[in-house]
Design a protein around this motif. Sequence first.
Motif, PDB file in Angstrom:
ATOM      1  N   CYS A 172     -11.108   6.907  10.764  1.00 58.26           N
ATOM      2  CA  CYS A 172     -12.092   7.149   9.441  1.00 58.26           C
ATOM      3  C   CYS A 172     -12.745   8.425   8.975  1.00 58.26           C
ATOM      4  O   CYS A 172     -12.887   8.774   7.873  1.00 58.26           O
ATOM      5  CB  CYS A 172     -13.467   6.045   9.468  1.00 58.26           C
ATOM      6  SG  CYS A 172     -12.862   4.342   9.768  1.00 58.26           S
ATOM      7  N   LEU A 180       2.024   2.821   2.478  1.00 59.83           N
ATOM      8  CA  LEU A 180       1.739   3.740   3.655  1.00 59.83           C
ATOM      9  C   LEU A 180       2.616   3.169   4.824  1.00 59.83           C
ATOM     10  O   LEU A 180       2.849   1.942   4.944  1.00 59.83           O
ATOM     11  CB  LEU A 180       0.259   3.506   3.888  1.00 59.83           C
ATOM     12  CG  LEU A 180      -0.625   3.995   2.745  1.00 59.83           C
ATOM     13  CD1 LEU A 180      -1.986   3.705   3.164  1.00 59.83           C
ATOM     14  CD2 LEU A 180      -0.523   5.583   2.549  1.00 59.83           C
ATOM     15  N   CYS A 219     -10.576   3.247   5.715  1.00 60.89           N
ATOM     16  CA  CYS A 219      -9.776   4.324   6.106  1.00 60.89           C
ATOM     17  C   CYS A 219      -9.322   5.141   4.851  1.00 60.89           C
ATOM     18  O   CYS A 219      -9.123   6.204   4.915  1.00 60.89           O
ATOM     19  CB  CYS A 219      -8.822   4.109   7.012  1.00 60.89           C
ATOM     20  SG  CYS A 219      -9.397   3.378   8.797  1.00 60.89           S
ATOM     21  N   ASP A 220      -8.868   4.199   3.900  1.00 60.23           N
ATOM     22  CA  ASP A 220      -7.966   5.008   2.838  1.00 60.23           C
ATOM     23  C   ASP A 220      -8.762   5.099   1.593  1.00 60.23           C
ATOM     24  O   ASP A 220      -8.260   5.903   0.742  1.00 60.23           O
ATOM     25  CB  ASP A 220      -6.693   3.925   2.624  1.00 60.23           C
ATOM     26  CG  ASP A 220      -5.908   3.844   3.887  1.00 60.23           C
ATOM     27  OD1 ASP A 220      -5.870   4.857   4.432  1.00 60.23           O
ATOM     28  OD2 ASP A 220      -5.140   2.808   4.023  1.00 60.23           O
ATOM     29  N   TRP A 259      -8.641   8.152  -5.812  1.00 63.30           N
ATOM     30  CA  TRP A 259      -8.669   7.477  -4.477  1.00 63.30           C
ATOM     31  C   TRP A 259      -9.205   6.025  -4.487  1.00 63.30           C
ATOM     32  O   TRP A 259      -8.578   5.304  -4.057  1.00 63.30           O
ATOM     33  CB  TRP A 259      -9.219   7.986  -3.439  1.00 63.30           C
ATOM     34  CG  TRP A 259      -8.955   9.613  -3.289  1.00 63.30           C
ATOM     35  CD1 TRP A 259      -9.495  10.540  -3.590  1.00 63.30           C
ATOM     36  CD2 TRP A 259      -7.798   9.929  -2.708  1.00 63.30           C
ATOM     37  NE1 TRP A 259      -8.786  11.683  -3.401  1.00 63.30           N
ATOM     38  CE2 TRP A 259      -7.546  11.373  -2.777  1.00 63.30           C
ATOM     39  CE3 TRP A 259      -6.516   9.143  -2.269  1.00 63.30           C
ATOM     40  CZ2 TRP A 259      -6.350  12.114  -2.505  1.00 63.30           C
ATOM     41  CZ3 TRP A 259      -5.411   9.884  -1.879  1.00 63.30           C
ATOM     42  CH2 TRP A 259      -5.115  11.473  -2.190  1.00 63.30           C
ATOM     43  N   ALA A 275      -7.922  -0.759   4.845  1.00 68.75           N
ATOM     44  CA  ALA A 275      -7.378  -0.194   3.682  1.00 68.75           C
ATOM     45  C   ALA A 275      -8.762   0.257   2.857  1.00 68.75           C
ATOM     46  O   ALA A 275      -8.262   1.182   2.013  1.00 68.75           O
ATOM     47  CB  ALA A 275      -6.679  -1.154   2.742  1.00 68.75           C
ATOM     48  N   GLN A 278      -1.838  -1.342   8.649  1.00 67.97           N
ATOM     49  CA  GLN A 278      -2.918  -0.608   9.305  1.00 67.97           C
ATOM     50  C   GLN A 278      -3.142  -0.417  10.639  1.00 67.97           C
ATOM     51  O   GLN A 278      -3.028  -1.364  11.347  1.00 67.97           O
ATOM     52  CB  GLN A 278      -4.338  -1.271   8.780  1.00 67.97           C
ATOM     53  CG  GLN A 278      -4.599  -1.047   7.116  1.00 67.97           C
ATOM     54  CD  GLN A 278      -4.761   0.305   6.922  1.00 67.97           C
ATOM     55  OE1 GLN A 278      -5.145   1.009   7.387  1.00 67.97           O
ATOM     56  NE2 GLN A 278      -4.785   0.449   5.472  1.00 67.97           N
ATOM     57  N   GLN A 306       0.720  -1.255  -0.002  1.00 68.74           N
ATOM     58  CA  GLN A 306       0.165   0.046   0.207  1.00 68.74           C
ATOM     59  C   GLN A 306       0.942   1.242   0.081  1.00 68.74           C
ATOM     60  O   GLN A 306       0.381   2.350  -0.337  1.00 68.74           O
ATOM     61  CB  GLN A 306      -0.963   0.099   1.219  1.00 68.74           C
ATOM     62  CG  GLN A 306      -2.552   0.075   0.898  1.00 68.74           C
ATOM     63  CD  GLN A 306      -3.586   0.408   1.855  1.00 68.74           C
ATOM     64  OE1 GLN A 306      -3.041  -0.091   3.103  1.00 68.74           O
ATOM     65  NE2 GLN A 306      -4.358   1.164   1.774  1.00 68.74           N
ATOM     66  N   PRO A 329      -8.268  10.531   7.594  1.00 71.47           N
ATOM     67  CA  PRO A 329      -8.087  10.332   6.192  1.00 71.47           C
ATOM     68  C   PRO A 329      -8.100  11.513   5.360  1.00 71.47           C
ATOM     69  O   PRO A 329      -7.489  11.780   4.042  1.00 71.47           O
ATOM     70  CB  PRO A 329      -9.105   9.246   5.677  1.00 71.47           C
ATOM     71  CG  PRO A 329      -9.569   8.509   7.227  1.00 71.47           C
ATOM     72  CD  PRO A 329      -9.248   9.656   8.301  1.00 71.47           C
ATOM     73  N   ASN A 369      -4.826  13.787   5.679  1.00 76.15           N
ATOM     74  CA  ASN A 369      -3.340  13.174   5.332  1.00 76.15           C
ATOM     75  C   ASN A 369      -2.546  14.053   4.610  1.00 76.15           C
ATOM     76  O   ASN A 369      -3.018  14.925   3.615  1.00 76.15           O
ATOM     77  CB  ASN A 369      -3.699  11.915   4.360  1.00 76.15           C
ATOM     78  CG  ASN A 369      -3.378  10.624   5.341  1.00 76.15           C
ATOM     79  OD1 ASN A 369      -2.305  10.552   6.175  1.00 76.15           O
ATOM     80  ND2 ASN A 369      -4.099   9.381   5.025  1.00 76.15           N
ATOM     81  N   GLY A 397      -6.438   3.158  -3.836  1.00 76.31           N
ATOM     82  CA  GLY A 397      -6.604   2.113  -2.925  1.00 76.31           C
ATOM     83  C   GLY A 397      -6.545   0.541  -3.387  1.00 76.31           C
ATOM     84  O   GLY A 397      -6.060  -0.329  -3.030  1.00 76.31           O
TER      85      GLY A 397
END
Lengths: 210, 210
Positions: free
Chosen positions: A102, A51, B102-103, B134, B99, A65, A49, A106, A109, B138
Amino acid sequence: MILYGYALSSASYRVRIALALKGLPVTSVPLDLRAGEQKLERFLQINSQGLVPAMALDDGTVLTQSVAIIEYLDEINPDPPLLPRAPSQRARVRALAQAIICDVHPLNNLRVLQYLEKDLRQDKAARDAWYAHWVQLGFEALERRLVGDSATGRYCHGDAPTVADVCLVPQVFNARRFAVDLQAYPRIVGIDAACRELPEFQGAAPDRQV
Amino acid sequence: MILYGYALSSASYRVRIALALKGLPVTSVPLDLRAGEQKLERFLQINSQGLVPAMALDDGTVLTQSVAIIEYLDEINPDPPLLPRAPSQRARVRALAQAIICDVHPLNNLRVLQYLEKDLRQDKAARDAWYAHWVQLGFEALERRLVGDSATGRYCHGDAPTVADVCLVPQVFNARRFAVDLQAYPRIVGIDAACRELPEFQGAAPDRQV
């Protein structure tokens, strides 16, 4: 265990707090997100990912995560617990955490602020307004919920820190970094202060990372 | 139990799937998010965050945040399980879910698209590009992770649906609604199709809500 993180990343900060509360040792590998180190192939092989945080276990398994990592730590090392026992109370704590991870974080960021700047050509004032908007919306609701519920104590849930506090403190830190006025959220500010009296929260703070 | 939701809300859709997989009956109370019903005082007294889903238990306790609700359902009604047993596998499933929740999803919420339109005056093309950006970011990472890991099976984790699938299917539904090209994500598309063969996923779909 190896924790791949970034001092200023809220999500990494959460995991650092949880590790400290659990008293678990970890080797820290910092990545420079501003320089894009998380997008290099050698890190993508660790976390596809791209991240942070990512945590490599001793057997090579890589967890990603932040809250998934924190619940893992809580399951393998239940003392002190980061979630209460009763299912409906666990749901309350998880909901408080998710209201941050959530619904607030996000949107604010680094990658989102960069998209606003580069792709949507929003100036600093517009980006700051965006940032403040989502913090305020989230914190208003969170404050209302914390104030209105007798389950709230010295911390988000009762008198011991939980995963909700682990998520709250990095978000408050971040909001202050962006100069968001927090006067309207005395309960949030109070819980954040109570948490930061604990050495585990102190040692996890961004300015304490090398 | 009463579920306050909205047919097209991804987060409500997740809870509907979980309830169906658990075989738990619920009374549905739909709110019209486009008309702002979730911001009316009578709903704010149920969920101060003004978001759906919210679930009222028979004793009056109100649970919020979709995945907190789903983990609650899994704890009070463990069969069939929505998480595997081993902590590191639980962490994998939770990470796949996070993932998405949240992302991807928070950036493409109705309220965010409305902010882009009204506050940042972005036209439809810019909003669609934002949405697709996005999802693609993701899904690229998720696809890579699902393909690269032998723990992936017919579903996101092995051969029974977990909370990761419960989160994936509404996100795929949403991406299709916004006409995002999913050709680059065959594993995601395949898992989504496998899930939607199950009556529990079918009954929870937005077009099946009244």
